[in-house]
Scaffold this active site. Structure first.
Site, PDB file in Angstrom:
ATOM      1  N   TYR A  31       0.717  -1.165   0.029  1.00 48.35           N
ATOM      2  CA  TYR A  31       0.068   0.058  -0.076  1.00 48.35           C
ATOM      3  C   TYR A  31       0.777   1.299   0.298  1.00 48.35           C
ATOM      4  O   TYR A  31       0.313   2.087  -0.196  1.00 48.35           O
ATOM      5  CB  TYR A  31      -1.053   0.061   1.195  1.00 48.35           C
ATOM      6  CG  TYR A  31      -2.077  -1.066   1.133  1.00 48.35           C
ATOM      7  CD1 TYR A  31      -2.114  -2.005   0.095  1.00 48.35           C
ATOM      8  CD2 TYR A  31      -2.734  -1.159   2.237  1.00 48.35           C
ATOM      9  CE1 TYR A  31      -3.142  -2.995   0.092  1.00 48.35           C
ATOM     10  CE2 TYR A  31      -3.769  -2.163   2.157  1.00 48.35           C
ATOM     11  CZ  TYR A  31      -4.008  -3.128   1.324  1.00 48.35           C
ATOM     12  OH  TYR A  31      -4.804  -3.966   1.150  1.00 48.35           O
ATOM     13  N   LYS A  39       3.447 -15.390   2.088  1.00 47.13           N
ATOM     14  CA  LYS A  39       3.158 -15.981   0.958  1.00 47.13           C
ATOM     15  C   LYS A  39       4.840 -16.303   0.749  1.00 47.13           C
ATOM     16  O   LYS A  39       5.251 -15.916  -0.653  1.00 47.13           O
ATOM     17  CB  LYS A  39       2.628 -15.183  -0.198  1.00 47.13           C
ATOM     18  CG  LYS A  39       2.201 -15.808  -1.493  1.00 47.13           C
ATOM     19  CD  LYS A  39       0.959 -16.815  -1.125  1.00 47.13           C
ATOM     20  CE  LYS A  39       0.653 -17.439  -2.753  1.00 47.13           C
ATOM     21  NZ  LYS A  39       0.028 -18.688  -2.359  1.00 47.13           N
ATOM     22  N   ASP A  82      -3.057 -17.775   1.519  1.00 47.26           N
ATOM     23  CA  ASP A  82      -4.104 -18.682   0.862  1.00 47.26           C
ATOM     24  C   ASP A  82      -4.723 -19.542   1.874  1.00 47.26           C
ATOM     25  O   ASP A  82      -5.873 -19.800   2.212  1.00 47.26           O
ATOM     26  CB  ASP A  82      -3.881 -19.081  -0.316  1.00 47.26           C
ATOM     27  CG  ASP A  82      -2.563 -19.700  -0.586  1.00 47.26           C
ATOM     28  OD1 ASP A  82      -1.654 -19.526   0.591  1.00 47.26           O
ATOM     29  OD2 ASP A  82      -2.364 -20.326  -1.530  1.00 47.26           O
ATOM     30  N   ASP A 133      -5.297  -6.897   5.890  1.00 50.28           N
ATOM     31  CA  ASP A 133      -6.496  -6.046   5.547  1.00 50.28           C
ATOM     32  C   ASP A 133      -7.453  -7.249   5.151  1.00 50.28           C
ATOM     33  O   ASP A 133      -8.710  -6.905   5.476  1.00 50.28           O
ATOM     34  CB  ASP A 133      -6.132  -5.262   4.455  1.00 50.28           C
ATOM     35  CG  ASP A 133      -7.156  -4.128   3.886  1.00 50.28           C
ATOM     36  OD1 ASP A 133      -8.169  -4.272   4.730  1.00 50.28           O
ATOM     37  OD2 ASP A 133      -7.209  -3.652   2.918  1.00 50.28           O
ATOM     38  N   ASP A 181     -10.772  -8.427   7.788  1.00 51.06           N
ATOM     39  CA  ASP A 181     -12.026  -8.468   7.551  1.00 51.06           C
ATOM     40  C   ASP A 181     -12.822  -9.861   7.503  1.00 51.06           C
ATOM     41  O   ASP A 181     -13.971  -9.628   7.740  1.00 51.06           O
ATOM     42  CB  ASP A 181     -12.253  -7.690   5.924  1.00 51.06           C
ATOM     43  CG  ASP A 181     -12.240  -6.191   6.265  1.00 51.06           C
ATOM     44  OD1 ASP A 181     -11.849  -5.617   7.213  1.00 51.06           O
ATOM     45  OD2 ASP A 181     -12.749  -5.584   5.225  1.00 51.06           O
TER      46      ASP A 181
END
Ligand code: NAD
Length: 367
Positions: free
Chosen positions: A144, A195, A228, A252, A256
């Site tokens: 970001y 990852k 994942d 993020d 959520d």
């Protein structure tokens, strides 16, 4: 008599409604425990735009700078949604606050009481004991914020956009510090999510987590999981986690997902902790409900104040070092809710109470 000096930024729509109840709970606890509340209220978000022409007015920022912590409500809503993106209340208030105070660690408890499992989209038999986990998200680095971040037209006429994912070891170590502290206060299990099978930043993340925890927190059990898989495991068996820590974008998304499986946004609190120390030598932090301004229910006196009250408890824990007081508030919220006092979002068809009565029940549970 310890003094709690904090800025109160209630924001828009339900923000002020739930904030005033959290302040009432704090005032009650302060009377009981001989604490002095020294807080200054200031406009932020849409309220800041309306009154001062800016989502984060200079006067508000100065009040935050003079405080040891920020108790934040939520900002934004239909009234301001036609403004240009850069002037939108959330973007123009929260992002500068995060940047100004280097709020690099976002801590979100994923808490669902066993009595509220109906609020979760997961089958109740998968979470008979409810859910009790913590997500720690790095908040100021990664994809970001990395540079270059640019869209260009190529010589052949095609258009290309680039975002850059970048992490330094020191950034990873400081978020690990927060995760280690959180895990030590719980079941001492820390899962680092990355990852590392694809991304260079994740290879560094994983290596740093392994070395840093071995050196600084050998009392913890550290595991690693690909993001994942973590997304799947959260939906399959969330309680296999205790504390998980991850980089900005993964956090993020996973935080959520966690909020959804934990049911109502009205129950979920969060803390964003800064690199700086406050006048007590503790982390400066911004504490806010996980949800937004809920314009659909604003002004009706029916919003759930628990997320704001629980955010105030996090503030007492992290920025004021009042662990026992924080726990008392958390227990009181739990007692009130499990005792049957519920706002509409967690009532599931049973009789419900309004914002003020919900806070009254918390105050009653505090004794
Ligand atoms: P929202 O979180 O405000 O509402 C989503 C749903 O959850 C609504 O049905 C709402 O009624 C319910 N809800 C949320 N908090 C509740 C509470 N305390 N008690 C009972 N029910 C509650 O999300 P949204 O509708 O997508 O966003 C509304 C506005 O809030 C937007 O302008 C958005 O930008 C803003 N927002 C601000 C923040 C923030 O300030 N940090 C975060 C998210 C959204």
């Amino acid at each position: 008599m310890p003094t709690l000096k904090f800025a109160v930024l209630a924001g828009d729509y339900i923000g002020p409604e739930v904030m005033s109840e959290a302040l009432r709970v704090l005032a009650h606890v302060a009377r009981q425990e001989n604490l002095t509340l020294d807080y200054q209220e200031a406009e932020v978000g849409g309220a800041g735009i309306d009154r001062h022409g800016k989502a984060l007015p200079d006067s508000t920022l100065r009040r935050c700078e003079a405080a040891d912590a920020i108790l934040f409500g939520s900002v934004g809503g239909p009234k301001w949604e036609n403004l240009p993106p850069k002037e939108q209340p959330e973007r123009a208030a929260l992002l500068p606050l995060r940047k100004h105070f280097t709020l690099f660690a976002n801590l979100r408890p994923g808490l669902l009481y066993p009595e509220l499992t109906d609020a979760s989209p997961l089958k109740s038999e998968r979470i008979p004991q409810g859910i009790d986990i913590v997500c720690i998200r790095e908040l100021t680095g990664g994809l970001y914020f990395g540079q270059p971040k640019v869209t260009t037209t190529l010589p052949d006429g095609d258009v290309q956009a680039v975002d850059t994912m970048v992490y330094r070891r020191s950034e990873i170590e400081r978020i690990l510090d927060v995760a280690i502290t959180a895990a030590r206060g719980r079941r001492k299990k820390l899962c680092s999510v990355d990852k590392a099978n694809v991304l260079e930043t994740s290879v560094l993340w994983r290596r740093t987590a392994t070395e840093y925890v071995a050196r600084h927190a050998p009392d913890l059990t550290l595991s690693h999981m690909y993001v994942d898989n973590a997304a799947m495991q959260l939906a399959r068996d969330p309680n296999q986690f205790d504390v998980f820590v991850t980089e900005n974008m993964f956090g993020d998304i996973l935080s959520d997902e966690m909020a959804v499986i934990c049911g109502s946004l009205g129950m979920l609190s969060s803390a964003s902790l800064g690199a700086g120390r406050n006048s007590l030598g503790l982390p400066f932090g911004l504490y806010e409900p996980a949800g937004g301004t809920a314009p659909d229910i604003a002004g009706k006196g029916i919003a759930n104040p628990c997320a704001q009250i629980l955010s105030a408890a996090l503030m007492l824990r992290f920025s004021f070092g009042l662990e026992a007081t924080a726990r008392r508030i958390e227990t009181a919220v739990r007692t009130a809710v499990t005792g049957g006092t519920r706002t509409g979002d967690i009532a599931f068809g049973r009789p419900s109470v309004g914002t003020r009565a919900m806070a009254d029940a918390v105050i009653a549970a505090l004794g």
